[in-house]
Design a protein around this motif. Structure first.
Motif, PDB file in Angstrom:
ATOM      1  N   GLU A  90     -36.376  15.839  20.635  1.00 40.40           N
ATOM      2  CA  GLU A  90     -37.144  14.542  21.501  1.00 40.40           C
ATOM      3  C   GLU A  90     -36.989  13.569  20.513  1.00 40.40           C
ATOM      4  OE1 GLU A  90     -40.505  13.453  24.583  1.00 40.40           O
ATOM      5  OE2 GLU A  90     -40.658  15.338  23.764  1.00 40.40           O
ATOM      6  N   THR A  91     -37.987  13.505  19.260  1.00 38.28           N
ATOM      7  CA  THR A  91     -38.113  12.639  18.451  1.00 38.28           C
ATOM      8  C   THR A  91     -36.719  11.974  17.858  1.00 38.28           C
ATOM      9  OG1 THR A  91     -40.326  13.248  17.998  1.00 38.28           O
ATOM     10  CG2 THR A  91     -39.289  11.668  16.597  1.00 38.28           C
ATOM     11  N   PHE A  92     -35.859  12.962  17.457  1.00 38.88           N
ATOM     12  CA  PHE A  92     -34.550  12.650  16.747  1.00 38.88           C
ATOM     13  C   PHE A  92     -33.629  11.521  17.943  1.00 38.88           C
ATOM     14  CE2 PHE A  92     -30.356  13.875  16.723  1.00 38.88           C
ATOM     15  CZ  PHE A  92     -29.575  12.938  15.853  1.00 38.88           C
ATOM     16  N   LYS A  93     -33.764  12.224  18.979  1.00 34.53           N
ATOM     17  CA  LYS A  93     -32.969  11.158  20.064  1.00 34.53           C
ATOM     18  C   LYS A  93     -33.721   9.949  20.300  1.00 34.53           C
ATOM     19  CE  LYS A  93     -30.959  15.431  22.376  1.00 34.53           C
ATOM     20  NZ  LYS A  93     -30.849  16.252  23.813  1.00 34.53           N
ATOM     21  N   LYS A  94     -34.740   9.786  20.356  1.00 34.88           N
ATOM     22  CA  LYS A  94     -35.416   8.514  20.454  1.00 34.88           C
ATOM     23  C   LYS A  94     -35.137   7.703  19.389  1.00 34.88           C
ATOM     24  CE  LYS A  94     -39.384   9.964  23.707  1.00 34.88           C
ATOM     25  NZ  LYS A  94     -41.038  10.018  23.807  1.00 34.88           N
ATOM     26  N   ARG A  95     -35.408   8.104  18.234  1.00 34.19           N
ATOM     27  CA  ARG A  95     -35.063   7.463  16.848  1.00 34.19           C
ATOM     28  C   ARG A  95     -33.520   6.763  16.977  1.00 34.19           C
ATOM     29  NH1 ARG A  95     -39.196   9.786  12.633  1.00 34.19           N
ATOM     30  NH2 ARG A  95     -41.023   9.221  13.435  1.00 34.19           N
ATOM     31  N   ALA A  96     -32.609   7.829  17.142  1.00 36.08           N
ATOM     32  CA  ALA A  96     -31.156   7.495  17.267  1.00 36.08           C
ATOM     33  C   ALA A  96     -30.798   6.270  18.156  1.00 36.08           C
ATOM     34  CB  ALA A  96     -30.472   8.780  17.395  1.00 36.08           C
ATOM     35  N   ALA A  97     -31.394   6.573  19.340  1.00 34.16           N
ATOM     36  CA  ALA A  97     -31.079   5.143  20.198  1.00 34.16           C
ATOM     37  C   ALA A  97     -31.727   4.191  19.677  1.00 34.16           C
ATOM     38  CB  ALA A  97     -31.877   6.033  21.897  1.00 34.16           C
ATOM     39  N   ALA A  98     -33.015   4.013  19.254  1.00 37.39           N
ATOM     40  CA  ALA A  98     -33.602   2.989  18.909  1.00 37.39           C
ATOM     41  C   ALA A  98     -32.920   2.290  17.694  1.00 37.39           C
ATOM     42  CB  ALA A  98     -35.251   3.222  18.506  1.00 37.39           C
ATOM     43  N   TRP A  99     -32.491   3.109  16.709  1.00 35.60           N
ATOM     44  CA  TRP A  99     -31.734   2.757  15.401  1.00 35.60           C
ATOM     45  C   TRP A  99     -30.601   2.009  15.991  1.00 35.60           C
ATOM     46  CZ3 TRP A  99     -32.538   7.682  12.424  1.00 35.60           C
ATOM     47  CH2 TRP A  99     -33.809   7.859  12.040  1.00 35.60           C
ATOM     48  N   ILE A 235     -34.751 -14.741  27.751  1.00 34.56           N
ATOM     49  CA  ILE A 235     -33.752 -13.780  28.042  1.00 34.56           C
ATOM     50  C   ILE A 235     -32.427 -14.048  28.533  1.00 34.56           C
ATOM     51  CG2 ILE A 235     -33.765 -11.904  29.617  1.00 34.56           C
ATOM     52  CD1 ILE A 235     -36.898 -11.631  29.589  1.00 34.56           C
ATOM     53  N   ALA A 236     -32.511 -15.152  29.466  1.00 32.41           N
ATOM     54  CA  ALA A 236     -31.255 -15.846  30.018  1.00 32.41           C
ATOM     55  C   ALA A 236     -30.375 -16.342  28.718  1.00 32.41           C
ATOM     56  CB  ALA A 236     -31.718 -16.801  31.025  1.00 32.41           C
ATOM     57  N   ASP A 237     -31.042 -16.768  27.783  1.00 30.66           N
ATOM     58  CA  ASP A 237     -30.360 -17.163  26.753  1.00 30.66           C
ATOM     59  C   ASP A 237     -29.705 -15.824  25.952  1.00 30.66           C
ATOM     60  OD1 ASP A 237     -29.181 -19.184  24.918  1.00 30.66           O
ATOM     61  OD2 ASP A 237     -30.908 -19.268  23.533  1.00 30.66           O
ATOM     62  N   LEU A 238     -30.119 -14.980  25.806  1.00 30.00           N
ATOM     63  CA  LEU A 238     -29.593 -13.703  25.266  1.00 30.00           C
ATOM     64  C   LEU A 238     -28.495 -13.381  25.867  1.00 30.00           C
ATOM     65  CD1 LEU A 238     -33.185 -11.626  24.819  1.00 30.00           C
ATOM     66  CD2 LEU A 238     -31.468 -12.312  23.038  1.00 30.00           C
ATOM     67  N   HIS A 239     -28.521 -13.240  27.357  1.00 30.39           N
ATOM     68  CA  HIS A 239     -27.404 -12.932  28.004  1.00 30.39           C
ATOM     69  C   HIS A 239     -26.143 -14.069  27.793  1.00 30.39           C
ATOM     70  CE1 HIS A 239     -28.904  -9.565  30.612  1.00 30.39           C
ATOM     71  NE2 HIS A 239     -30.038 -10.459  30.741  1.00 30.39           N
ATOM     72  N   ALA A 240     -26.674 -15.480  27.778  1.00 29.78           N
ATOM     73  CA  ALA A 240     -25.446 -16.331  27.559  1.00 29.78           C
ATOM     74  C   ALA A 240     -24.734 -16.143  26.252  1.00 29.78           C
ATOM     75  CB  ALA A 240     -26.262 -17.662  27.756  1.00 29.78           C
ATOM     76  N   VAL A 241     -25.494 -15.871  25.340  1.00 33.11           N
ATOM     77  CA  VAL A 241     -24.952 -15.947  23.877  1.00 33.11           C
ATOM     78  C   VAL A 241     -24.175 -14.492  23.511  1.00 33.11           C
ATOM     79  CG1 VAL A 241     -26.425 -17.510  22.960  1.00 33.11           C
ATOM     80  CG2 VAL A 241     -27.102 -15.323  22.499  1.00 33.11           C
ATOM     81  N   GLY A 242     -24.275 -13.528  24.578  1.00 31.95           N
ATOM     82  CA  GLY A 242     -23.670 -12.099  24.253  1.00 31.95           C
ATOM     83  C   GLY A 242     -24.313 -11.318  23.362  1.00 31.95           C
ATOM     84  N   PHE A 248     -33.476  -4.255  24.870  1.00 31.66           N
ATOM     85  CA  PHE A 248     -34.119  -3.934  23.583  1.00 31.66           C
ATOM     86  C   PHE A 248     -35.189  -5.003  23.276  1.00 31.66           C
ATOM     87  CE2 PHE A 248     -34.700  -3.596  18.750  1.00 31.66           C
ATOM     88  CZ  PHE A 248     -35.290  -2.402  18.663  1.00 31.66           C
ATOM     89  N   VAL A 249     -34.653  -6.129  23.273  1.00 31.23           N
ATOM     90  CA  VAL A 249     -35.300  -7.546  22.980  1.00 31.23           C
ATOM     91  C   VAL A 249     -36.235  -7.785  24.226  1.00 31.23           C
ATOM     92  CG1 VAL A 249     -35.362  -9.748  22.311  1.00 31.23           C
ATOM     93  CG2 VAL A 249     -33.496  -8.163  21.455  1.00 31.23           C
ATOM     94  N   THR A 250     -35.793  -7.766  25.442  1.00 30.95           N
ATOM     95  CA  THR A 250     -36.470  -8.129  26.537  1.00 30.95           C
ATOM     96  C   THR A 250     -37.877  -7.251  26.634  1.00 30.95           C
ATOM     97  OG1 THR A 250     -34.524  -8.613  27.899  1.00 30.95           O
ATOM     98  CG2 THR A 250     -36.362  -7.934  29.231  1.00 30.95           C
ATOM     99  N   ASN A 251     -37.706  -6.166  26.388  1.00 32.28           N
ATOM    100  CA  ASN A 251     -38.881  -5.443  26.268  1.00 32.28           C
ATOM    101  C   ASN A 251     -39.873  -5.695  25.330  1.00 32.28           C
ATOM    102  OD1 ASN A 251     -40.303  -2.766  26.850  1.00 32.28           O
ATOM    103  ND2 ASN A 251     -39.837  -2.043  24.994  1.00 32.28           N
ATOM    104  N   LEU A 253     -40.333  -9.197  24.524  1.00 31.63           N
ATOM    105  CA  LEU A 253     -40.633 -10.305  25.132  1.00 31.63           C
ATOM    106  C   LEU A 253     -41.810 -10.218  26.361  1.00 31.63           C
ATOM    107  CD1 LEU A 253     -37.240 -12.256  25.148  1.00 31.63           C
ATOM    108  CD2 LEU A 253     -39.417 -12.803  23.606  1.00 31.63           C
ATOM    109  N   ARG A 254     -41.384  -9.092  27.105  1.00 29.12           N
ATOM    110  CA  ARG A 254     -42.246  -8.867  28.469  1.00 29.12           C
ATOM    111  C   ARG A 254     -43.448  -7.944  27.864  1.00 29.12           C
ATOM    112  NH1 ARG A 254     -37.456  -8.232  32.449  1.00 29.12           N
ATOM    113  NH2 ARG A 254     -37.199 -10.422  32.829  1.00 29.12           N
ATOM    114  N   GLY A 255     -43.598  -7.653  26.691  1.00 27.14           N
ATOM    115  CA  GLY A 255     -44.671  -6.688  26.457  1.00 27.14           C
ATOM    116  C   GLY A 255     -44.610  -5.447  26.394  1.00 27.14           C
ATOM    117  N   GLY A 256     -43.331  -4.704  26.343  1.00 27.09           N
ATOM    118  CA  GLY A 256     -43.268  -3.399  26.456  1.00 27.09           C
ATOM    119  C   GLY A 256     -43.322  -2.662  24.860  1.00 27.09           C
ATOM    120  N   ALA A 257     -43.498  -3.418  23.736  1.00 29.40           N
ATOM    121  CA  ALA A 257     -43.061  -2.885  22.389  1.00 29.40           C
ATOM    122  C   ALA A 257     -44.383  -1.706  22.170  1.00 29.40           C
ATOM    123  CB  ALA A 257     -43.396  -4.025  21.433  1.00 29.40           C
TER     124      ALA A 257
END
Length: 257
Positions: A90-99, A235-242, A248-251, A253-257
């Protein structure tokens, strides 16, 4: 004397401009330090590097000084943060996705930088800052801990361990970034302060963080400041610049870290 300290901008130009405006309206400072992590993970990495570089060049770095952080180093030489081996599937899969999300963001960021931006990040790696303040003593600035841009000095770090991280430095006030959490700890010989993160605060999401230090004789007043910025616009700018890993970053910005 007034010392302003910012850190961990992470490509969030809106948050950086909010901090610089707050600094100006608060009366400014004789000296400003930037403790690194300028570009990675936000929508405007090159713009943030160039904004900081321009500030550092105003008077040849006499009143605005900048050092690099761990993610600046990753952008320069392709290294990544060391993490312990996974102990279960489980830890391996979570880390692989985060990496994967992390690396997509770092690789995208490199693609946004001009060679002049890269050269600037290369020049500021592996440095620390120091200042002798009249009647107060020596103040040091670092990204993670002295000598380690991935070092962690947290609010809950045991005092003996925190003091060990400062052991081979001279001074009485140490100022860091990296953990994205503000902190002001009296450790006896040292006062250890963390100014938090301009771009991605973990303890006060939606706010750009920085610190203002006012020295008067043998005392220092520490003002850890939090300035709101428009999270949804970033967040809108993240979408705009591709940007490749918006969730990952939205999380963050909204306090999910």
């Amino acid at each position: 004397m007034r010392l302003a300290v910012i850190s961990d901008i992470h490509g969030n130009l809106a948050a950086l401009e909010a901090v610089l405006h707050d600094l100006e309206t608060s009366g400014g400072a004789e000296l400003t330090w930037c403790l690194g992590d300028l570009a990675a993970f936000g929508p405007r990495p090159a713009e943030c590097v160039r904004r900081v570089k321009a500030l550092a060049e105003v008077d040849e770095g006499k009143t605005f000084k900048v050092i690099g952080g761990n993610t600046d180093r990753y952008l320069v030489n392709g290294t990544r943060m060391k993490t312990p081996s996974a102990v279960d599937e489980e830890t391996f899969k979570k880390r692989a996705a985060a990496w994967m999300q992390r690396d997509q963001g770092l690789n995208w960021t490199v693609g946004q930088l001009a060679f002049s931006d890269y050269e600037f990040l290369k020049q500021i790696r592996g440095r620390e800052l120091g200042q002798d303040v009249q009647d107060y003593g020596h103040v040091i600035g670092y990204h993670g801990t002295p000598g380690d841009d991935e070092g962690f000095l947290r609010p809950d770090t045991p005092a003996t361990e925190a003091l060990d991280s400062l052991l081979d430095r001279e001074g009485r006030l140490g100022i860091g970034g990296h953990i994205h959490v503000q902190m002001n700890r009296n450790l006896g010989k040292w006062q250890a302060v963390n100014v938090g993160s301009v771009g991605f605060s973990f303890d006060n999401p939606g706010h750009a963080q920085w610190g203002l230090f006012t020295f008067a004789g043998d005392d220092v007043t520490v003002d850890l400041r939090n300035v709101p910025f428009d999270v949804e616009a970033v967040i809108a700018d993240l979408h705009a610049v591709g940007y490749p890993s918006v969730d990952f970053v939205t999380n963050w910005l909204r306090g999910g870290a």
